[in-house]
Design an enzyme around this catalytic site. Structure first.
Site, PDB file in Angstrom:
ATOM      1  N   GLY A 125       0.792  -1.230   0.000  1.00 52.64           N
ATOM      2  CA  GLY A 125       0.000   0.000   0.000  1.00 52.64           C
ATOM      3  C   GLY A 125       0.820   1.273   0.000  1.00 52.64           C
ATOM      4  O   GLY A 125       0.275   2.363  -0.166  1.00 52.64           O
ATOM      5  N   CYS A 131     -28.290  -9.390 -14.903  1.00 54.24           N
ATOM      6  CA  CYS A 131     -27.745  -9.120 -16.238  1.00 54.24           C
ATOM      7  C   CYS A 131     -28.711  -9.674 -17.281  1.00 54.24           C
ATOM      8  O   CYS A 131     -29.151 -10.808 -17.184  1.00 54.24           O
ATOM      9  CB  CYS A 131     -26.378  -9.789 -16.385  1.00 54.24           C
ATOM     10  SG  CYS A 131     -25.787  -9.834 -18.091  1.00 54.24           S
ATOM     11  N   CYS A 185     -26.702 -12.796 -19.296  1.00 56.12           N
ATOM     12  CA  CYS A 185     -26.361 -14.079 -18.667  1.00 56.12           C
ATOM     13  C   CYS A 185     -27.169 -14.338 -17.396  1.00 56.12           C
ATOM     14  O   CYS A 185     -27.076 -15.419 -16.813  1.00 56.12           O
ATOM     15  CB  CYS A 185     -24.866 -14.150 -18.367  1.00 56.12           C
ATOM     16  SG  CYS A 185     -24.357 -13.142 -16.966  1.00 56.12           S
ATOM     17  N   CYS A 191     -23.611  -7.296 -17.780  1.00 51.25           N
ATOM     18  CA  CYS A 191     -22.329  -7.424 -17.078  1.00 51.25           C
ATOM     19  C   CYS A 191     -21.286  -6.497 -17.702  1.00 51.25           C
ATOM     20  O   CYS A 191     -21.152  -6.442 -18.928  1.00 51.25           O
ATOM     21  CB  CYS A 191     -21.788  -8.849 -17.191  1.00 51.25           C
ATOM     22  SG  CYS A 191     -22.665 -10.049 -16.202  1.00 51.25           S
ATOM     23  N   CYS A 205     -19.338 -12.732 -18.531  1.00 49.62           N
ATOM     24  CA  CYS A 205     -20.701 -12.820 -19.052  1.00 49.62           C
ATOM     25  C   CYS A 205     -20.781 -13.884 -20.150  1.00 49.62           C
ATOM     26  O   CYS A 205     -21.641 -14.751 -20.139  1.00 49.62           O
ATOM     27  CB  CYS A 205     -21.105 -11.455 -19.597  1.00 49.62           C
ATOM     28  SG  CYS A 205     -22.849 -11.283 -19.981  1.00 49.62           S
TER      29      CYS A 205
END
Lengths: 383, 284
Positions: free
Chosen positions: B36, B245, B248, B270, B276
């Site tokens: 980080g 979605c 899908c 998606c 997807c």
């Protein structure tokens, strides 16, 4: 039914083909030659070399042609090429006092050793469009002097002999290289000058101008502006004398600014410095103003104007960085935008529910006022 | 998977010279050692504009091997223009094999998304980062923010989030949502939607972040704790959609809104096109 959009690759290829056609322009006019750009648009070439940090007039001219005259794009092209070049040697410091002068003026003395040399300048031209150039009229050759110029010592060195201006000495420190290492603020003057030298001319011009209008005024005089050829030298192991590997055209501006001084040190003029590849007078003057403005802290001045804020000035001076980041807004942001939409719709639904509830009850509790109060409290806590 | 026939002549493998790659890999080692933490690096100019992924590209160029398979996505999709452009660049200068299948890729360069399919061990996810400093919009000076990180002075960030709650009733940050990495550094996860933040936590792959213009890189190593900043009474939560979605039928993915006509018609699909498509193929 919806199908995810395909074919980006083909679209990009077609866009570039169209661009090439636009760059070439109408086929009934002859194609622009790089040598024409180099020879006839030399101030454009100078600017691209300076901001591209690469002295190569031919490649700068090529970049201008390839960029259809977009200077920022041309600077970027040259910069991207520069990055791929190997570093063969480091040059010795340029001796601008030994410059083969084309132009050299001082606004501080009427006459100076070596004289005032106007050289090729747009100064004092009347800015009237020359319609003859529409017809490509003949241009007569320039008048030349019979004798070579006598030597032209630096005007500021004359002041220095009297102790009237601060001395500048090489402390022998290895300069920081902004092309190899990330900036680490606060940065020293040598680093600042490197960043200013490749900084965008328009940006530096505006900042320099702002100091003249009172945002960090530093009372400048154009002590000396010179343009000409200087020798580039390197040290080689086999030879005691430095080896000259060629000469380059550069512009230099030395500003004389109002004095510093203290109880211990006698008052002296201070300096602002500008240097750039090629014929780049406006850039070097602006750079000298900004260099001096950025010395505020070192010279014990209050830094109040934008041009005196080093991190602000330097972090935003590079046109390649600035243009890139602004232009990235053209890239798709569907995902971030969708995230914002989702939140905004939710907030508006909640707002509508609250409004409906308060009009039902008739009490009219204004939650916005509560919210504003809390924010004020939060800001106070922060302060 | 496709392998391009010839690489561009006159340039080193993956464009950058080996010394530059080495300098960047050293920076990456430091970044992995201090999760980080933003490591300054001598970023180079790339032949693409700053802001268009030059940081990510330099990292990808530095870690890419000849046998690696590369995937490039932008907004979750392999076929958005800039993803196409970056993939074509590496096909040209490195001649590596490329793929759109998340599972097949060794290195994935991404802008604004983390793939829905969890990273596996050994996979590298390279993020393109515009502004690496999470404190930048609170404190514009780099000198100041570095000091704030050094002293772990992160109170201002919580004040900012609190102000959002006071004003809107919610934390109004929806992407580039700040995280704390390994309990130490507050870090910008790049402008991914906060939907993706949980995928940063204890991930099996190595995540590398490159900011070219700002010349900073950082990392989240595998199995690292990553917490999204929040409050006890306002816990972190991710976006939700009312409908699945439309292609899908997934209910657990980040959805893009697609406008289908000028009468308010819209559908949600998606954003991760590979995920997807693979779901559609499974059903078929």
């Amino acid at each position: 039914m919806y199908v995810a959009v395909k074919g980006g690759e083909q679209a990009i290829a077609n866009a570039h083909r169209w661009l090439a056609d636009r760059r070439r322009g109408p086929r009934q006019t002859p194609e622009l030659e790089v040598a024409q750009v180099d020879g006839q648009l030399r101030l454009a070439v100078s600017r691209v070399m300076a901001e591209g940090s690469l002295y190569d007039p031919e490649l700068a001219a090529l970049a201008i042609k390839q960029a259809s005259g977009d200077m920022v794009e041309a600077v970027f092209l040259l910069r991207a090429y520069r990055t791929t070049l190997p570093r063969l040697a480091e040059t010795l410091p340029l001796d601008t006092a030994a410059m083969r002068i084309e132009r050299r003026i001082s606004a501080t003395y009427k006459d100076i050793p070596g004289g005032q040399v106007l050289g090729p300048t747009y100064d004092y031209t009347h800015r009237l469009l020359d319609f003859l150039q529409l017809a490509n009229g003949e241009v007569e050759a320039p008048a030349t002097a019979d004798a070579v110029l006598e030597s032209c010592p630096q005007v500021l060195e004359l002041l220095d002999a009297e102790g009237l201006i601060e001395r500048e000495e090489d402390d022998g420190a290895e300069p920081y290289d902004i092309t190899r290492d990330p900036p680490d603020f606060p940065v020293d003057r040598a680093t600042r000058l490197q960043m200013l030298a490749r900084g965008d001319e328009g940006y530096l011009l505006a900042l320099g101008y702002s100091t003249q209008r009172g945002y960090g005024r530093n009372h400048p005089f154009a002590g000396e502006i010179r343009l000409g050829m200087v020798e580039v030298e390197i040290a080689v192991e086999e030879s005691e004398a430095p080896l000259c590997i060629g000469e380059i055209e550069i512009s230099e501006c030395q500003m004389i600014n109002q004095f510093g001084g203290s109880r211990d040190a006698a008052p002296q003029f201070t300096r602002g410095y500008g240097l750039a590849f090629g014929h780049n007078e406006r850039k070097t003057m602006a750079m000298a103003l900004v260099d001096r403005a950025l010395r505020a802290e070192e010279l014990g001045e209050t830094a109040a104007g934008p041009a005196q804020q080093a991190e602000f000035v330097l972090a935003h001076a590079d046109s390649v960085e600035a243009a890139g980041f602004v232009s990235h807004l053209k890239l798709p942001h569907y995902v971030d935008f969708q995230s914002e939409l989702e939140l905004l719709r939710r907030l508006r639904r909640e707002h509508a529910t609250r409004c409906a509830a308060s009009s039902d009850s008739g009490a009219g509790v204004d939650t916005d006022i509560d919210a504003t109060t809390s924010v004020d409290q939060a800001q106070e806590q922060q302060a | 998977m496709s392998r391009s026939a010839a690489t561009a002549s006159g340039y080193n493998f993956a464009y950058l010279d080996e010394q530059t790659k080495r300098m960047i890999r050293r920076g990456l080692l430091k970044a992995v050692a201090i999760p980080g933490y933003q490591v300054p690096f001598g970023g180079r100019e790339m032949p693409m504009p700053y802001g268009w992924g030059t940081g990510g590209m330099q990292l990808t160029a530095s870690v890419l091997g000849q046998d690696d398979v590369l995937k490039v996505i932008d907004q979750g999709a392999d076929d958005t223009t800039n993803a196409v452009s970056i993939r074509a660049f590496f096909e040209r200068v490195a001649g590596v094999a490329t793929t759109t299948a998340t599972a097949e890729a060794d290195v994935i360069q991404t802008r604004h998304r983390i793939p829905e399919q969890p990273l596996r061990r050994g996979q590298l996810l390279v993020f393109q980062v515009p502004i690496p400093e999470p404190l930048r919009f609170i404190e514009p000076s780099e000198e100041e923010t570095r000091l704030m990180h050094a002293l772990e002075e992160y109170g201002v960030m919580h004040v900012k989030l609190y102000e959002d709650i006071a004003r809107h009733g919610h934390i109004a940050t929806t992407y580039a949502y700040p995280v704390k990495v390994d309990g130490r550094y507050v870090t910008d996860p790049s402008p991914i939607p906060k939907f993706d933040n949980p995928k940063l936590h204890m991930a099996e792959g190595l995540m590398l972040f490159g900011a070219g213009r700002e010349k900073r890189l950082y990392a989240i190593p595998p199995y690292t704790r990553v917490e999204s900043l929040d409050f006890e009474d306002h816990p972190f939560e991710v976006q939700q959609w009312e409908a699945p979605c439309e292609i899908c039928g997934a209910r657990d993915t980040f959805l893009d809104e697609v406008i289908t006509d000028d009468r308010g018609g819209r559908m949600f699909v998606c954003s991760d096109t590979d995920y997807c498509q693979s779901r559609v193929e499974e059903v078929a």
